[in-house]
Motif scaffolding. Structure first.
Motif, PDB file in Angstrom:
ATOM      1  N   LEU A   1       0.657  -0.851  -0.106  1.00  0.00           N
ATOM      2  CA  LEU A   1      -0.073   0.267  -0.216  1.00  0.00           C
ATOM      3  C   LEU A   1       0.814   1.555  -0.051  1.00  0.00           C
ATOM      4  O   LEU A   1       0.465   2.729  -0.650  1.00  0.00           O
ATOM      5  CB  LEU A   1      -1.315  -0.201   1.135  1.00  0.00           C
TER       6      LEU A   1
ATOM      7  N   LEU B   1      -0.730   4.733  -1.712  1.00  0.00           N
ATOM      8  CA  LEU B   1      -2.142   4.719  -1.653  1.00  0.00           C
ATOM      9  C   LEU B   1      -2.261   4.243   0.731  1.00  0.00           C
ATOM     10  O   LEU B   1      -3.229   4.707   0.973  1.00  0.00           O
ATOM     11  CB  LEU B   1      -2.988   3.318  -1.451  1.00  0.00           C
ATOM     12  N   ALA B   2      -1.215   4.920   1.126  1.00  0.00           N
ATOM     13  CA  ALA B   2      -0.780   4.751   2.457  1.00  0.00           C
ATOM     14  C   ALA B   2       0.736   5.581   2.803  1.00  0.00           C
ATOM     15  O   ALA B   2       1.421   5.635   2.123  1.00  0.00           O
ATOM     16  CB  ALA B   2      -1.533   3.830   3.154  1.00  0.00           C
TER      17      ALA B   2
ATOM     18  N   GLU C   1      -1.497   4.043   8.432  1.00  0.00           N
ATOM     19  CA  GLU C   1      -2.307   4.223   7.864  1.00  0.00           C
ATOM     20  C   GLU C   1      -2.691   3.216   6.770  1.00  0.00           C
ATOM     21  O   GLU C   1      -4.119   2.902   5.921  1.00  0.00           O
ATOM     22  CB  GLU C   1      -2.215   5.338   6.556  1.00  0.00           C
TER      23      GLU C   1
ATOM     24  N   TYR D   1      -6.801   1.253   6.024  1.00  0.00           N
ATOM     25  CA  TYR D   1      -6.596   1.349   4.213  1.00  0.00           C
ATOM     26  C   TYR D   1      -7.143  -0.461   4.548  1.00  0.00           C
ATOM     27  O   TYR D   1      -7.662  -0.779   3.495  1.00  0.00           O
ATOM     28  CB  TYR D   1      -5.235   1.517   3.178  1.00  0.00           C
TER      29      TYR D   1
ATOM     30  N   SER E   1     -10.616  -1.572   5.218  1.00  0.00           N
ATOM     31  CA  SER E   1     -11.542  -0.204   4.915  1.00  0.00           C
ATOM     32  C   SER E   1     -12.091  -1.303   4.411  1.00  0.00           C
ATOM     33  O   SER E   1     -13.599  -1.121   4.102  1.00  0.00           O
ATOM     34  CB  SER E   1     -10.819   0.759   4.326  1.00  0.00           C
TER      35      SER E   1
ATOM     36  N   LYS F   1     -11.588  -1.379   0.939  1.00  0.00           N
ATOM     37  CA  LYS F   1     -11.655  -0.762  -0.244  1.00  0.00           C
ATOM     38  C   LYS F   1     -10.215  -1.753  -1.284  1.00  0.00           C
ATOM     39  O   LYS F   1     -10.638  -1.125  -2.197  1.00  0.00           O
ATOM     40  CB  LYS F   1     -10.516   1.119   0.217  1.00  0.00           C
TER      41      LYS F   1
END
Lengths: 60, 421
Positions: free
Chosen positions: B65, B70-71, B76, B80, B83, B85
């Motif tokens: 990620l 994305l993080a 984070e 993520y 989550s 996603k």
């Protein structure tokens, strides 16, 4: 040959099953070979049943 | 009169024996792996959710990620990943394989291997080297920086190199390596050397700067496991067509996700048979012990599924210094694998076994009958995310995987009316 005669001479052993029998004999200086053997499917009845069913597969 | 199972297994073995794994190029995962999408990460082993993932898998996802942008921190990234996603899928569902955590993200460069005898392809990321690496669950800044270097320097240079060189026959290269002391799972020293020797002139012919060419050659030279990420997809490409052979009792996948071990059997298609993964008996790096170990993880036992790796340990006596045991043990492991396999490889000949072919084609019936489980040599990851490798050793799959598969196979024969009353 009688059992008495057998034990009256030098033993040469082929051991199946518990390895401790083989180890004990070796410790006492007896010639012994351990065979790495297990009962089919480890003796598990459900697995033996499945294997015997597979043996009944139809021929083409 | 030909017995159905023997005919099916003969067909499966012919597929394995005649497979021709060939390196044909490189690409980015999102551009070449079937079904790869922006919100999808691939992982090793059978299917698993974020909630059930072990430390190394979670660490690999978190590194992925951050690498994808994305993080920006491990916290984070974990948020993520939880989550919803991000979707997860096994590498094996996308013609791919991944060592250890086996995380493949959309931007990652991958090798493309084609089985030219059957036309199917397999994919695998480029090996990151040893130390702190994503595949072992590490996610520090150095891990991300190295992945970025692989994408921006290593990948373009190697891509152009293979375009210049043309396809490389991996079957012949593996056959040579197993006669030079490798079993191409945890020992790839000879295979990596052969590979560098093959491609070095083409690297020099690329359009890149001398600094970049030198950096690539130095990296390949520094990493004995470069070839692992080629032997794995070579095995995958060889075995994949076996998964379509009806009524065959041959295993065509063994893989672990760090929580469960899974196998797939030809007759039973894409269905996984899983059980909790085992802890590995092995040699631990200084400061670590079995207490620190994660259960067995990775797709790399696709090599054993083909009959190389642990199955061919007799040919790689030096490996015992890495995974434990003695050279005599290595011969014993290989000898016992002939008990559960169907043929001897026509390509991979093992000198210490008097040039017998490697034990090939694991039959679930033989595993159950003999109670001999496949032998696998493997790296050991720390159970906590972020730490990395802590050792290497020997492991076997759980018997339950084979028991479940045998039961399902008998049910299949019954459902199809193929058993005599």
């Amino acid at each position: 040959m009688s059992i008495k005669d057998l034990f009256g001479q030098d033993l040469e052993v082929i051991n199946l099953g518990l390895k401790s029998f083989h180890s004990d004999l070796k410790t006492q200086g007896v010639k012994s070979v351990h065979v790495n053997w297990k009962p089919k499917a480890g003796g598990k009845k459900n697995m033996l049943n499945l294997l015997s069913k597979i043996n009944k597969v139809k021929k083409l | 009169m030909i017995e159905i199972i023997e005919k099916a297994n003969k067909e499966a073995l012919e597929i394995i024996q005649s497979g021709q794994p060939t390196l044909v190029g490189l690409g980015l995962a999102k551009e070449v792996i079937p079904g790869m999408e922006e919100d999808l990460f691939l992982h090793a082993g059978p299917p698993i959710t974020w909630e059930k993932m072990s430390g190394p898998l979670r660490g690999g996802v978190m590194a992925g990620l951050m690498y994808e942008g994305l993080a920006s921190s491990p916290e984070e990234a974990a948020e993520y990943a939880a989550s919803g996603k991000l979707r997860f899928d096994p590498c094996h569902h996308h013609d791919a394989v991944g060592p250890m955590a086996g995380i493949v993200t959309p931007r990652m460069p991958v090798w493309i291997i084609e089985n030219t005898a059957y036309g199917n392809k397999a994919y695998c990321t480029l090996n990151e080297g040893l130390g702190k690496v994503l595949r072992m669950g590490a996610y520090g800044p150095e891990v991300i920086k190295h992945l970025q270097w692989m994408e921006t320097v290593l990948y373009p240079v190697l891509k152009e190199t293979i375009e210049i060189h043309g396809p490389i026959d991996l079957k012949t290269m593996i056959a040579q390596a197993v006669q030079m002391g490798d079993e191409v799972h945890n020992r790839n020293k000879a295979a990596t050397s052969l590979f560098i020797r093959e491609i070095a002139p083409s690297i020099l012919k690329t359009s890149f700067s001398n600094e970049e060419k030198i950096a690539v050659l130095e990296f390949l030279h520094s990493n004995d496991h470069t070839f692992l990420n080629l032997s794995m997809p070579a095995a995958k490409a060889t075995l994949e067509p076996v998964g379509k052979v009806k009524h065959s009792t041959i295993v065509y996948t063994m893989a672990r996700n760090g929580t469960e071990f899974g196998i797939r059997v030809a007759a039973l298609g894409e269905r996984w048979f899983t059980a909790p993964a085992e802890i590995i008996d092995g040699l631990y790096f200084p400061g670590f012990s079995m207490e620190d170990a994660n259960p067995d993880v990775g797709d790399s036992c696709i090599t054993e599924t083909l009959g190389i790796g642990g199955f061919s340990m007799a040919t790689a006596p030096a490996i015992v210094q890495f995974v434990g045991g003695t050279p005599k043990d290595a011969v014993r492991y290989t000898t016992s694998m002939y008990e559960i396999t169907t043929e001897e490889s026509r390509a991979y000949k093992l000198p210490p076994m008097n040039f017998r072919g490697s034990p090939t084609g694991i039959d679930i019936r033989k595993v159950i009958e003999t109670q001999v489980l496949p032998i696998i040599n493997t790296g050991i990851a720390h159970k906590e995310a972020g730490v990395g490798q802590v050792g290497a050793g020997i492991v076997r799959p759980p018997m339950a995987c084979f028991e479940q598969a045998l039961e399902a196979y008998v049910n299949l024969l019954e459902d199809e009316g193929l058993l005599e009353e």
